[in-house]
Motif scaffolding. Structure first.
Motif, PDB file in Angstrom:
ATOM      1  N   TYR A   1     -44.877 -26.749  72.684  1.00 22.65           N
ATOM      2  CA  TYR A   1     -43.520 -26.815  72.127  1.00 22.65           C
ATOM      3  C   TYR A   1     -43.343 -25.997  70.852  1.00 22.65           C
ATOM      4  CZ  TYR A   1     -42.225 -30.264  75.565  1.00 22.65           C
ATOM      5  OH  TYR A   1     -41.938 -30.886  76.753  1.00 22.65           O
ATOM      6  N   ALA A   2     -44.400 -25.803  70.074  1.00 24.03           N
ATOM      7  CA  ALA A   2     -44.275 -25.078  68.799  1.00 24.03           C
ATOM      8  C   ALA A   2     -43.633 -23.702  68.980  1.00 24.03           C
ATOM      9  CB  ALA A   2     -45.630 -24.977  68.106  1.00 24.03           C
ATOM     10  N   PRO A   3     -44.027 -22.896  69.989  1.00 21.14           N
ATOM     11  CA  PRO A   3     -43.360 -21.602  70.155  1.00 21.14           C
ATOM     12  C   PRO A   3     -41.867 -21.738  70.464  1.00 21.14           C
ATOM     13  CG  PRO A   3     -45.453 -21.595  71.313  1.00 21.14           C
ATOM     14  CD  PRO A   3     -45.185 -23.022  70.886  1.00 21.14           C
ATOM     15  N   ALA A   4     -41.477 -22.809  71.148  1.00 19.68           N
ATOM     16  CA  ALA A   4     -40.062 -23.018  71.457  1.00 19.68           C
ATOM     17  C   ALA A   4     -39.279 -23.340  70.182  1.00 19.68           C
ATOM     18  CB  ALA A   4     -39.901 -24.141  72.482  1.00 19.68           C
TER      19      ALA A   4
ATOM     20  N   ASP B   1     -45.369 -16.951  73.877  1.00 24.80           N
ATOM     21  CA  ASP B   1     -46.732 -16.917  73.370  1.00 24.80           C
ATOM     22  C   ASP B   1     -47.648 -17.662  74.340  1.00 24.80           C
ATOM     23  OD1 ASP B   1     -48.702 -16.193  71.506  1.00 24.80           O
ATOM     24  OD2 ASP B   1     -48.376 -17.982  70.275  1.00 24.80           O
ATOM     25  N   THR B   2     -48.357 -18.677  73.884  1.00 21.52           N
ATOM     26  CA  THR B   2     -49.293 -19.401  74.747  1.00 21.52           C
ATOM     27  C   THR B   2     -48.684 -20.669  75.347  1.00 21.52           C
ATOM     28  OG1 THR B   2     -50.182 -20.607  72.858  1.00 21.52           O
ATOM     29  CG2 THR B   2     -51.303 -18.556  73.481  1.00 21.52           C
ATOM     30  N   SER B   3     -47.388 -20.878  75.123  1.00 15.65           N
ATOM     31  CA  SER B   3     -46.725 -22.066  75.647  1.00 15.65           C
ATOM     32  C   SER B   3     -46.743 -22.058  77.168  1.00 15.65           C
ATOM     33  CB  SER B   3     -45.268 -22.111  75.167  1.00 15.65           C
ATOM     34  OG  SER B   3     -44.591 -23.192  75.783  1.00 15.65           O
TER      35      SER B   3
ATOM     36  N   GLY C   1     -47.810 -34.810  79.410  1.00  9.98           N
ATOM     37  CA  GLY C   1     -48.893 -33.871  79.661  1.00  9.98           C
ATOM     38  C   GLY C   1     -48.762 -32.568  78.877  1.00  9.98           C
ATOM     39  N   ARG C   2     -47.655 -32.382  78.207  1.00 16.86           N
ATOM     40  CA  ARG C   2     -47.474 -31.210  77.359  1.00 16.86           C
ATOM     41  C   ARG C   2     -47.908 -31.581  75.941  1.00 16.86           C
ATOM     42  NH1 ARG C   2     -47.398 -27.521  81.240  1.00 16.86           N
ATOM     43  NH2 ARG C   2     -45.453 -27.464  82.392  1.00 16.86           N
TER      44      ARG C   2
ATOM     45  N   GLU D   1     -37.978 -26.459  80.518  1.00 20.39           N
ATOM     46  CA  GLU D   1     -38.667 -27.402  79.635  1.00 20.39           C
ATOM     47  C   GLU D   1     -38.475 -27.034  78.157  1.00 20.39           C
ATOM     48  OE1 GLU D   1     -42.624 -29.268  81.292  1.00 20.39           O
ATOM     49  OE2 GLU D   1     -42.622 -27.084  81.607  1.00 20.39           O
ATOM     50  N   ALA D   2     -38.439 -25.763  77.847  1.00 18.82           N
ATOM     51  CA  ALA D   2     -38.383 -25.312  76.455  1.00 18.82           C
ATOM     52  C   ALA D   2     -36.981 -25.400  75.862  1.00 18.82           C
ATOM     53  CB  ALA D   2     -38.879 -23.876  76.358  1.00 18.82           C
ATOM     54  N   ARG D   3     -35.966 -25.355  76.691  1.00 21.60           N
ATOM     55  CA  ARG D   3     -34.587 -25.244  76.226  1.00 21.60           C
ATOM     56  C   ARG D   3     -34.218 -26.284  75.168  1.00 21.60           C
ATOM     57  NH1 ARG D   3     -29.953 -27.445  76.253  1.00 21.60           N
ATOM     58  NH2 ARG D   3     -28.036 -26.241  76.348  1.00 21.60           N
TER      59      ARG D   3
END
Length: 124
Positions: A51-54, A86-88, A45-46, A94-96
């Protein structure tokens, strides 16, 4: 007759910061986007825009913390993520993984052994 070598419009010095940012984003997308759904940290669902900002944050953080290992600065990165996301829609948990993946890539896009980045004896 115009010599293209002397044409200042073709000079790399004429790149704007926006050009450099776009090139960096293109490189991250080329490296990670296609394989994102298979990444162990991917959440159904992501989307790439989550993910791009991460990935950007991981790449940029490695440059800011040159000579450090990811695990040495992870707590600080966790604190910084909220302002960098940002907009993430991703929280740190989740981002780690994406942050660490981008951290582990050298500027030329190849994998690096982050354990060898730090000073100290190399253990066989």
């Amino acid at each position: 007759m115009t010599n293209d070598l002397n044409n200042s419009a073709n000079s790399p010095d004429q790149r704007t910061p926006a050009d450099a940012a776009a090139e960096g984003q293109d490189a991250l997308e080329a490296q990670f986007k296609a394989s994102l759904p298979q990444a162990p940290y991917y959440s159904a669902g992501r989307h790439w825009n989550d993910y791009a900002p991460a990935y950007r944050f991981g790449r940029d953080s490695r440059q800011r913390h040159a000579g450090s290992r990811f695990d040495e600065v992870e707590r600080q990165l966790e604190k910084e993520w909220k302002g960098a996301r940002d907009t993430s829609r991703l929280g740190w948990i989740e981002a780690r993984g994406a942050v660490e993946d981008a951290w582990s890539m050298s500027p030329d896009g190849s994998d690096v052994d982050v354990g060898l980045d730090s000073p100290g004896p190399k253990v066989g």
